[in-house]
Design a protein around this motif. Structure first.
Motif, short mmCIF file in Angstrom:
data_model
loop_
_atom_site.label_atom_id
_atom_site.label_comp_id
_atom_site.label_asym_id
_atom_site.label_seq_id
_atom_site.Cartn_x
_atom_site.Cartn_y
_atom_site.Cartn_z
N VAL A 18 0.85 -1.19 0.00
CA VAL A 18 0.00 0.00 0.00
C VAL A 18 0.88 1.24 0.00
O VAL A 18 1.67 1.46 0.91
N LEU A 25 -1.27 0.32 -4.98
CA LEU A 25 -0.42 -0.73 -4.41
C LEU A 25 0.68 -1.14 -5.38
O LEU A 25 0.46 -1.20 -6.59
N ALA A 52 -2.64 -7.46 -6.20
CA ALA A 52 -3.02 -6.13 -5.72
C ALA A 52 -4.45 -6.14 -5.20
O ALA A 52 -4.75 -5.58 -4.14
#
Length: 98
Positions: free
Chosen positions: A35, A54, A62
């Motif tokens: 993140v 991400l 992701a």
């Protein structure tokens, strides 16, 4: 880097996302989930969307990481009790003429 939209539903009695939800999302992310940035799209209070950017080796990874982070967020924060993660997926972008 991937953008994944996490679509949320507030509890039946309604509710608003906490003003510090971006920080809360980062706090729920684990090392390796990638993140990098979080944005909030709360234009429609009954259907807010979190945009998670991400770093991941694939789109599937992701999306899975975004779902896991948001799941932990909703489970661990009392102020989000009753909220539901509807889906976490990359948005489709249509480019005119293509």
């Amino acid at each position: 880097m991937y953008l994944v939209h996490a679509h949320l539903r507030p509890p039946a009695q309604g509710g608003e996302l906490p003003s510090d939800v971006r920080a809360l999302v980062h706090g729920c992310a684990r090392p390796g989930e990638g993140v990098e940035h979080v944005s909030v799209h709360g234009d429609v209070p009954s259907a807010p969307v979190l945009g998670l950017f991400l770093l991941a080796e694939s789109l599937a990874r992701a999306e899975a990481s975004a779902a896991a982070v948001c799941g932990r967020l909703l489970e661990s924060r009392p102020e989000l009790s009753g909220w539901t993660l509807l889906r976490a997926e990359a948005p489709l972008i249509v480019i005119d003429g293509q």
